[in-house]
Design an enzyme around this catalytic site. Structure first.
Site, PDB file in Angstrom:
ATOM      1  N   ASP A  63     -39.444  -2.261  60.985  1.00 27.97           N
ATOM      2  CA  ASP A  63     -38.800  -3.188  61.898  1.00 27.97           C
ATOM      3  C   ASP A  63     -38.034  -2.330  62.925  1.00 27.97           C
ATOM      4  OD1 ASP A  63     -37.377  -5.579  62.773  1.00 27.97           O
ATOM      5  OD2 ASP A  63     -35.661  -4.729  61.703  1.00 27.97           O
ATOM      6  N   ASP A  65     -35.013  -3.618  65.442  1.00 26.20           N
ATOM      7  CA  ASP A  65     -33.585  -3.933  65.618  1.00 26.20           C
ATOM      8  C   ASP A  65     -32.837  -3.878  64.295  1.00 26.20           C
ATOM      9  OD1 ASP A  65     -33.299  -4.598  68.467  1.00 26.20           O
ATOM     10  OD2 ASP A  65     -34.714  -6.201  68.014  1.00 26.20           O
ATOM     11  N   GLU A 110     -29.746 -17.118  60.557  1.00 30.62           N
ATOM     12  CA  GLU A 110     -30.716 -16.066  60.207  1.00 30.62           C
ATOM     13  C   GLU A 110     -30.300 -15.330  58.925  1.00 30.62           C
ATOM     14  OE1 GLU A 110     -31.182 -12.882  63.102  1.00 30.62           O
ATOM     15  OE2 GLU A 110     -32.620 -11.869  61.837  1.00 30.62           O
ATOM     16  N   ASP A 252     -34.568  -4.760  57.769  1.00 30.78           N
ATOM     17  CA  ASP A 252     -33.188  -5.171  57.486  1.00 30.78           C
ATOM     18  C   ASP A 252     -33.118  -6.654  57.163  1.00 30.78           C
ATOM     19  OD1 ASP A 252     -33.569  -5.914  60.326  1.00 30.78           O
ATOM     20  OD2 ASP A 252     -31.456  -6.475  60.197  1.00 30.78           O
TER      21      ASP A 252
END
Ligand code: TMP
Ligand code: MG
Length: 316
Positions: A63, A65, A110, A252
């Site tokens: 990933d 970010d 989220e 993350d």
């Protein structure tokens, strides 16, 4: 907790291969309080298998970010690729305000440990779609992106250069699978001199008109919780990459765990999860889902330690 200590095979350059015992000194970083593992012996056995198969069998899927890029530096949050666009060069004050309101509304959803991924999905679609529409309305200019990245406080994790360079030197492909903005993350890597040819990116790319103004986003939207669909969709395009059976996966978010779903025949997979935020609430689910969990760790030390073991040092 008692860990069993396996015997593993370690080749030594210019010397006869030897067998020796894996102790915490083999992976001194594993002893840090910030490193959590559900099953340490499985982690060590997987690294051992990856080491035996060599770098030719390995691919890294990551990933971007808050995984390759930092979550925070000196106590201050670092921007995501979307947040880098929050700059006077690109959008006006009203738009900035609206995008920040959306962040404050949807980011807590989220990362909410009490909600299921199924429940979060429609909210993510709403968030991404609204932000992308706002950016299109602002006619974000392509020629201003590099300057916006320069002016931002975006940073890659400490030790990033060793990580990127080691993969490139060993020709290990790095697939970056990001729900961020592809044009921006490429620029972040370019400005940090690590956008090497072994990197493949699947992300949300901007589509500019002839005047260099944003008019749409290309392809199917990628958000945090539809990476599985993206992985399957892009599998054909990624060709040979899919055939590398050993995977080091970095993320993350729990949604990042599906980034490897497009790999043809996975053999050994090691997953590392950076737990940046809401640590107490999410620790249990992260430890149950990732092989290694790194709590508030802004470095690439653990991935680098693992690469150190699995791939040879070719330069210096
Ligand atoms: P990633 O897949 O590379 O981690 O990118 C997705 C992250 O981007 C996700 O954690 C949420 C974040 N994000 C923002 O910070 N601002 C936004 O406006 C949007 C839509 C997403
Ligand atoms: Mg992320």
């Amino acid at each position: 907790m008692i860990y069993h200590i396996p015997w593993i095979y370690v080749p030594v350059r210019n010397a006869r291969a030897i067998w020796h015992q894996v102790t915490t000194s083999e992976f001194p970083e594993f002893a840090k309080a910030s490193v959590l593992m559900r099953d340490r012996s499985k982690v060590e056995t997987t690294i051992q298998a990856m080491q035996r198969a060599g770098p030719e069998a390995l691919q890294v899927i990551s990933d971007f970010d808050m995984t390759l890029s930092r979550f925070a530096h000196n106590g201050k949050r670092c921007p995501t690729t979307h947040n880098i666009l929050d700059n006077d060069l690109l959008i006006n004050d009203t738009c900035k305000k609206r995008i920040r309101e959306l962040l404050n509304t949807y980011y807590p959803i989220e990362i909410d440990a009490a909600r299921t991924i199924e429940d979060k999905r429609p909210h993510m679609v709403e968030w991404w779609t609204t932000v992308h529409d706002l950016l299109i309305q602002q006619k974000v200019r392509k020629d201003m992106l590099a300057q916006a990245v320069e002016e931002s406080s975006a940073m890659l994790r400490e030790g990033y250069k060793v990580f990127f360079d080691r993969l490139q030197e060993n020709q290990v492909p790095l697939l970056i699978f990001s729900a961020g903005v592809g044009d921006i993350l490429e620029e972040v890597m370019r400005q940090n001199h690590v956008f090497h040819p072994n990197i493949h990116v699947v992300s949300n790319y901007m589509d500019f008109n002839q005047c260099g103004e944003l008019q749409a986003f290309k392809g199917q939207l990628i958000h945090t919780f539809n990476k599985r669909e993206g992985a399957l969709l892009h599998a054909a395009r990624l060709g040979k990459l899919r055939e590398r059976p050993n995977i080091l996966l970095l993320g993350d978010s729990l949604g990042d765990l599906s980034m490897a779903d497009g790999v043809a025949k996975p053999q050994h997979t090691l997953t590392i999860g950076f737990l940046n935020d809401q640590v107490d609430e999410r620790k249990e689910s992260y430890v149950n889902s990732f092989d290694i969990v790194l709590v508030k760790d802004e470095t690439m030390d653990i991935p680098n330690d693992i690469l150190n073991y699995v791939t040879p040092v070719l330069t210096k």
